[in-house]
Design a protein around this motif. Structure first.
Motif, short mmCIF file in Angstrom:
data_model
loop_
_atom_site.label_atom_id
_atom_site.label_comp_id
_atom_site.label_asym_id
_atom_site.label_seq_id
_atom_site.Cartn_x
_atom_site.Cartn_y
_atom_site.Cartn_z
N SER A 1 1.03 -1.18 0.04
CA SER A 1 -0.32 0.12 -0.18
C SER A 1 0.80 1.11 -0.37
CB SER A 1 -1.23 -0.44 1.17
OG SER A 1 -0.41 0.30 2.36
N LEU A 2 2.04 0.74 0.05
CA LEU A 2 3.36 2.04 0.68
C LEU A 2 3.37 2.42 -1.31
CD1 LEU A 2 4.93 1.41 3.40
CD2 LEU A 2 2.96 3.27 3.24
N HIS A 3 4.29 3.32 -1.36
CA HIS A 3 4.13 3.83 -2.68
C HIS A 3 6.10 4.37 -2.69
CE1 HIS A 3 1.05 3.02 -5.01
NE2 HIS A 3 0.69 3.42 -4.51
N LEU A 4 7.31 3.89 -2.86
CA LEU A 4 8.45 3.67 -2.01
C LEU A 4 9.63 4.41 -2.98
CD1 LEU A 4 9.72 0.44 -0.09
CD2 LEU A 4 8.78 2.81 0.33
N HIS A 5 10.18 5.70 -3.19
CA HIS A 5 10.70 6.06 -4.14
C HIS A 5 12.14 5.67 -3.03
CE1 HIS A 5 8.28 9.94 -5.64
NE2 HIS A 5 7.44 8.76 -5.21
N ILE A 6 13.11 5.05 -4.15
CA ILE A 6 14.40 4.84 -3.61
C ILE A 6 15.15 5.13 -4.99
CG2 ILE A 6 16.15 2.42 -3.69
CD1 ILE A 6 13.64 0.70 -2.52
N ALA A 7 16.48 5.63 -4.63
CA ALA A 7 17.72 5.84 -5.42
C ALA A 7 18.16 4.96 -5.00
CB ALA A 7 17.82 7.58 -4.78
N LYS B 1 13.13 -5.20 -10.22
CA LYS B 1 12.83 -5.97 -10.58
C LYS B 1 11.75 -6.83 -9.10
CE LYS B 1 12.75 -7.93 -14.45
NZ LYS B 1 11.79 -8.45 -15.32
N GLU B 2 12.41 -6.27 -8.18
CA GLU B 2 12.64 -6.84 -6.93
C GLU B 2 11.31 -6.25 -5.85
OE1 GLU B 2 16.08 -8.53 -5.40
OE2 GLU B 2 16.66 -8.46 -7.73
N ILE B 3 11.02 -4.92 -5.99
CA ILE B 3 10.36 -5.25 -5.17
C ILE B 3 8.91 -4.04 -5.55
CG2 ILE B 3 9.70 -2.55 -3.26
CD1 ILE B 3 12.67 -2.84 -3.18
N SER B 4 7.74 -4.61 -5.73
CA SER B 4 6.80 -4.55 -5.66
C SER B 4 6.26 -3.06 -6.20
CB SER B 4 5.93 -5.50 -6.13
OG SER B 4 5.66 -5.28 -4.84
N ASN B 5 6.53 -2.46 -4.77
CA ASN B 5 5.83 -0.94 -5.08
C ASN B 5 7.31 -0.23 -4.95
OD1 ASN B 5 6.83 -2.22 -2.37
ND2 ASN B 5 6.42 -0.64 -1.13
N VAL B 6 7.52 0.36 -6.02
CA VAL B 6 8.78 1.29 -5.60
C VAL B 6 8.36 2.08 -7.15
CG1 VAL B 6 10.67 -0.31 -6.76
CG2 VAL B 6 11.42 1.71 -5.42
N LYS B 7 9.32 3.44 -6.92
CA LYS B 7 9.69 3.76 -8.00
C LYS B 7 11.18 3.76 -7.95
CE LYS B 7 9.74 6.40 -11.79
NZ LYS B 7 9.70 6.08 -13.11
N VAL B 8 11.78 4.02 -8.69
CA VAL B 8 13.53 3.56 -8.95
C VAL B 8 13.48 5.21 -9.36
CG1 VAL B 8 15.86 2.65 -8.82
CG2 VAL B 8 13.31 1.31 -8.12
N PHE B 9 14.99 5.81 -8.46
CA PHE B 9 15.78 7.29 -9.50
C PHE B 9 16.95 6.56 -9.59
CE2 PHE B 9 11.50 8.69 -7.74
CZ PHE B 9 10.86 9.01 -8.66
N ALA B 10 17.28 6.81 -11.11
CA ALA B 10 18.62 6.41 -10.99
C ALA B 10 19.75 7.58 -11.49
CB ALA B 10 18.89 4.86 -11.51
N LEU C 1 18.27 14.84 -9.83
CA LEU C 1 17.01 14.05 -10.06
C LEU C 1 15.80 15.23 -9.90
CD1 LEU C 1 17.37 11.24 -6.88
CD2 LEU C 1 17.65 10.76 -9.20
N PRO C 2 14.78 14.80 -10.44
CA PRO C 2 13.96 16.07 -10.16
C PRO C 2 13.31 16.34 -8.48
CG PRO C 2 13.18 13.77 -10.89
CD PRO C 2 14.42 13.52 -10.81
N GLN C 3 12.44 16.96 -8.46
CA GLN C 3 11.80 17.34 -7.38
C GLN C 3 10.88 16.61 -6.82
OE1 GLN C 3 13.24 19.94 -5.01
NE2 GLN C 3 14.64 19.55 -6.08
N ASP C 4 9.99 16.02 -7.57
CA ASP C 4 8.86 14.55 -7.40
C ASP C 4 9.73 13.42 -6.27
OD1 ASP C 4 10.17 13.88 -9.95
OD2 ASP C 4 7.79 13.72 -10.42
N ALA C 5 10.89 13.67 -6.95
CA ALA C 5 11.82 12.15 -6.79
C ALA C 5 12.15 12.16 -5.06
CB ALA C 5 12.88 12.14 -6.45
N PHE C 6 11.72 13.62 -4.05
CA PHE C 6 11.75 13.69 -2.88
C PHE C 6 10.50 13.93 -2.30
CE2 PHE C 6 15.53 15.34 -5.75
CZ PHE C 6 17.04 14.64 -5.04
N PRO C 7 10.68 13.56 -1.08
CA PRO C 7 11.81 12.67 -0.11
C PRO C 7 11.97 11.43 -0.52
CG PRO C 7 9.15 12.51 1.83
CD PRO C 7 9.60 13.76 0.00
N LEU C 8 12.93 10.61 -0.36
CA LEU C 8 13.48 9.91 -0.30
C LEU C 8 13.14 8.61 1.02
CD1 LEU C 8 16.40 9.84 -2.39
CD2 LEU C 8 14.80 9.67 -3.08
N HIS C 9 12.83 7.78 0.31
CA HIS C 9 12.58 6.37 1.14
C HIS C 9 13.80 5.83 1.73
CE1 HIS C 9 8.70 6.91 -0.09
NE2 HIS C 9 8.01 6.95 1.40
#
Length: 301
Positions: free
Chosen positions: A148-154, A169-178, A213-221
């Motif tokens: 239910s959480l939407h994680l932001h990971i850098a 690939k391994e975390i279903s509830n994530v948005k990765v910013f590289a 990174l864009p501003q909408d990446a923050f805050p990071l989890h």
């Protein structure tokens, strides 16, 4: 919180890399009969690698023969008695010569496996190391997997994109910013992400550390980074294979911590409370960072 993952620096050289690149390497596959069996070529290649100081000579010989003959490595054992044609030998010779010059096996084959994900490898980015896979395990242990959480990971200094791809690939509830400062590395990372079908949850940005990174990446989890951490003074003591990686991905100032310090400063106000920060560094560098903890009062150690 701050979690630091240490990795040993590369081993010492016995032959300077510039000398290796000047040498001409030839392996003699000639024989009195018209063709040799696969087992004969494997044994000759293994001995040739041993003479040239290649680590894991038998294993590398197996990988190169399997790649050149379009077989799985275990299939070699079922074909030991199969004669090799001259066309097959012509294909194998340059690959064997490249490895004898200590060019990385992953560059010759063109890819490597990172946590089961195929990653294309070439001179544009650092080759993903097996020990780096631990960063992904450590991160997954320290974040909430509540869907239910939407994680932001850098993933900072993404290089080939291996870590970012594994996270996507391994975390279903994530948005990765590289991010990466290298245009070439990002081109390779995007190819790898496309090949691994994870571009919907993974985005790439060119620039320096968090500033890319864009501003909408923050805050990071959470944040993970495998930034350059080799001191400039250690250039002459690296394995020959490491010298095929881009210098931009290897060296970071007098003690190897130049970029890591800059990243820790940038994290102020960019990451949620108690978020894990995982860094790959060399053994002993964690002591330096702990002694400097007062410089990063916004982080818990």
């Amino acid at each position: 919180c701050m979690v630091v993952c240490s990795a040993e620096s590369a081993l010492q050289l016995t032959i300077p890399p510039e000398e290796l690149k000047k040498r001409t390497f030839k392996i003699d596959y000639s024989t009195e009969v018209s063709s040799e069996k696969l087992i004969d070529i494997l044994n000759k290649t293994t001995e040739f690698f041993k003479k040239n100081g290649v680590p894991n000579p038998k294993l590398d010989a197996q990988y190169i023969l399997a790649h050149g003959l379009n077989m799985k490595r275990m299939e070699l054992y079922l074909n030991f008695d199969r004669p090799l044609s001259e066309e097959e030998l012509i294909l194998l010779r340059p690959m064997v010569a490249r490895r004898a010059k200590r060019e990385p096996l992953q560059h010759i084959i063109g890819n490597t496996s990172f946590r089961g994900h195929e990653i294309q490898c070439d001179k544009r980015a650092l080759i993903p190391r097996p020990e780096t896979e631990m960063l992904v395990d450590m991160l997954k242990e320290r974040i909430s997997l509540d869907e239910s959480l939407h994680l932001h990971i850098a993933d900072i200094g993404t290089g080939s994109g291996a870590i970012a791809i594994a996270l996507a690939k391994e975390i279903s509830n994530v948005k990765v910013f590289a991010s990466d400062i290298s245009t070439d590395a990002l081109e390779l990372a995007k190819i790898n992400a496309e090949n691994n079908a994870c571009l919907e949850t993974l985005s790439f940005y060119e620039g320096s550390l968090l500033n890319a990174l864009p501003q909408d990446a923050f805050p990071l989890h959470a944040l993970v980074a495998n930034l350059p951490y080799i001191p400039e003074k250690d250039k002459s003591s690296l394995q020959p294979e490491v010298c095929f990686d881009p210098e931009l991905a290897l060296f970071a100032g007098d003690d190897g911590l130049l970029l890591i310090r800059e990243l820790l400063v940038q994290l102020k106000g960019k990451i949620v409370a108690n978020a894990p920060i995982l860094l790959e560094i060399a053994s002993g560098q964690e002591i330096i960072l702990e002694e400097e903890a007062k410089n990063y009062s916004h982080l818990e150690w």
